[in-house]
Motif scaffolding. Structure first.
Motif, PDB file in Angstrom:
ATOM      1  N   LYS A  48      10.656  21.467 -51.405  1.00 40.06           N
ATOM      2  CA  LYS A  48      11.328  20.810 -50.472  1.00 40.06           C
ATOM      3  C   LYS A  48      12.106  19.492 -51.142  1.00 40.06           C
ATOM      4  CE  LYS A  48      10.757  21.322 -46.313  1.00 40.06           C
ATOM      5  NZ  LYS A  48      10.124  21.064 -44.806  1.00 40.06           N
ATOM      6  N   ASP A  49      11.027  18.523 -51.581  1.00 39.42           N
ATOM      7  CA  ASP A  49      11.339  17.221 -52.180  1.00 39.42           C
ATOM      8  C   ASP A  49      10.589  16.761 -53.091  1.00 39.42           C
ATOM      9  OD1 ASP A  49      11.543  14.578 -52.373  1.00 39.42           O
ATOM     10  OD2 ASP A  49      11.020  13.937 -50.245  1.00 39.42           O
ATOM     11  N   GLU A  50      10.998  16.835 -54.434  1.00 40.65           N
ATOM     12  CA  GLU A  50      10.298  16.596 -55.818  1.00 40.65           C
ATOM     13  C   GLU A  50       9.808  15.085 -55.930  1.00 40.65           C
ATOM     14  OE1 GLU A  50      10.084  19.125 -58.811  1.00 40.65           O
ATOM     15  OE2 GLU A  50      11.933  20.309 -58.219  1.00 40.65           O
ATOM     16  N   THR A  51      10.328  14.512 -54.903  1.00 36.97           N
ATOM     17  CA  THR A  51       9.842  12.973 -55.086  1.00 36.97           C
ATOM     18  C   THR A  51       8.239  12.873 -54.583  1.00 36.97           C
ATOM     19  OG1 THR A  51      10.746  12.138 -52.894  1.00 36.97           O
ATOM     20  CG2 THR A  51      12.082  12.134 -54.925  1.00 36.97           C
ATOM     21  N   ILE A  52       8.055  13.827 -53.709  1.00 35.65           N
ATOM     22  CA  ILE A  52       6.487  14.027 -53.279  1.00 35.65           C
ATOM     23  C   ILE A  52       5.869  14.851 -53.997  1.00 35.65           C
ATOM     24  CG2 ILE A  52       5.186  14.662 -51.361  1.00 35.65           C
ATOM     25  CD1 ILE A  52       7.406  14.032 -49.634  1.00 35.65           C
ATOM     26  N   GLU A  79      10.330  25.285 -48.690  1.00 39.30           N
ATOM     27  CA  GLU A  79      11.442  25.502 -47.956  1.00 39.30           C
ATOM     28  C   GLU A  79      11.664  26.955 -48.054  1.00 39.30           C
ATOM     29  OE1 GLU A  79      15.210  23.374 -46.657  1.00 39.30           O
ATOM     30  OE2 GLU A  79      15.725  24.480 -48.975  1.00 39.30           O
TER      31      GLU A  79
END
Length: 383
Positions: A96-100, A13
């Motif tokens: 953007k998404d630290e679960t990925i 992002e």
């Protein structure tokens, strides 16, 4: 196979926040070097820095315009708890998404020569030969499951913590050296170094080869030369024996710093004929002790202020001889020089640790990808 392919643009992002501070100095602004690290002070800043970008903690900053020029992607992750400020030319973003995707895992992926060649291959044909943001976003990367990312990031972070701990000890030694110098300057009268130094015009009479050629950096080091030496005769190059120094008199195009180096090895080096090579009277002035003063920012400012010329400003030999420092008893110099020698030795070891850490990244990434490929269907469900 548990690997998943993503476009970089779907994982990051963009962040575009100006600092709105018009008078940042080079000491407030960060750059990003080829080793993918922030460095301060920056080489230069604009007249108005209001539009300089903020890099919050754990955000990335990269210079896409320099990918083609440097043949690397200059990118760094802000590991500190403080904001950094970079030129408006930089691209700032976060994961953007630290679960990925873990930010540390993504950074590890970028720290390899193979990945740099991949980015370089995708540069455009503009004058700067840079990479567009769109092309950066469009690149594909393969990512293993999160637990595997965590496993390999933990290994990297453990080694990083060890290197950073070593580096903090290095800074402590530097502070001790600085403290001694400040104390001597308060207690002793300074005197010109001219009577204790002498120039050397010795040429390459040893038949030294290209391996011995060194460049002289503004970081006060002798480094492997970056000059194109194809077809250049080394017969007239100047010799720099062990414990000798050399500097480049021209100071006008070197970021307000003087290029100077000390041969602390046991080998003889070669430097360009434009350099001034000199030694000290070791019974009166130790070169290691003198180098303590040459590595201080005060000396860079002094050299620039006392440089003269028109198209090019130079700090000539007479100016060097006029430099004044406190010169204590040789035993005191030895004690201080021993600390400086310990500092330079540890600094070299720290640089080697950083190289090893960088070289480890592609090994860890390869291991994580291969582990993900070996996962069975049952294991993938557990992951």
């Amino acid at each position: 196979m548990a690997l998943k392919s993503y476009k970089i643009g779907t994982l990051v992002e963009l962040y575009n926040e100006n600092c709105n501070i018009p008078n940042l100095t080079i000491y407030d602004v960060s750059g990003v070097n080829r080793d993918k690290e922030f460095f301060e002070p920056s080489k230069q800043v604009g007249a108005d820095t209001s539009k300089y970008k903020i890099v919050p903690p754990y955000y990335f900053a990269c210079n896409l315009m320099h990918v083609g020029r440097d043949e690397v992607l200059p990118i760094a992750l802000n590991h500190t708890e403080n904001n950094k400020f970079v030129s408006p030319a930089y691209t700032v973003f976060r994961i953007k998404d630290e679960t990925i995707l873990l930010r540390e895992y993504f950074f590890m992926m970028l720290k390899s020569d193979e990945r740099d060649r991949y980015f370089w291959f995708h540069t455009d044909s503009s004058v700067r030969d840079g990479m567009s943001l769109e092309d950066f976003y469009d690149l594909d990367i393969e990512i293993p499951p999160l637990p595997i990312q965590h496993k390999y990031v933990d290994v990297y972070n453990a080694m990083l913590a060890n290197q950073q701990s070593y580096e903090r000890g290095l800074e402590d030694l530097k502070l001790v050296c600085e403290g001694y110098i400040e104390d001597l300057q308060r207690k002793m009268q300074s005197q010109p170094i001219g009577p204790y130094i002498a120039t050397s015009e010795q040429r390459n009479d040893l038949g030294l080869t290209l391996e011995a050629v060194r460049g002289i950096a503004t970081s006060k080091e002798m480094i492997q030369t970056k000059a194109d030496m194809d077809g250049v005769s080394l017969n007239n190059y100047k010799s720099v024996p062990p414990r000798y120094m050399a500097y480049v008199p021209d100071t006008s195009r070197r970021g307000d710093k003087i290029s100077l180096g000390f041969n602390n090895s046991e080998e003889t080096y070669l430097v360009s004929t434009i350099s001034v090579v000199f030694s000290t009277n070791v019974e009166k002035l130790l070169p290691e002790y003198l180098m303590l003063f040459f590595t201080r920012s005060e000396f860079d400012r002094y050299a620039r202020f006392n440089s003269w010329g028109s198209a090019r400003e130079t700090f000539n030999w007479e100016d060097m001889c006029d430099v004044k420092i406190p010169i204590p008893d040789i035993k005191v110099q030895h004690a201080i020089a021993d600390i400086y020698t310990a500092y330079t030795t540890r600094k070299e070891i720290n640089e080697k640790l950083k190289v090893q850490l960088k070289d480890l990244c592609p090994v860890l990434i390869k291991g994580s990808l291969e582990e993900a490929k070996r996962l069975t269907v049952q294991e993938m469900e557990l992951v």
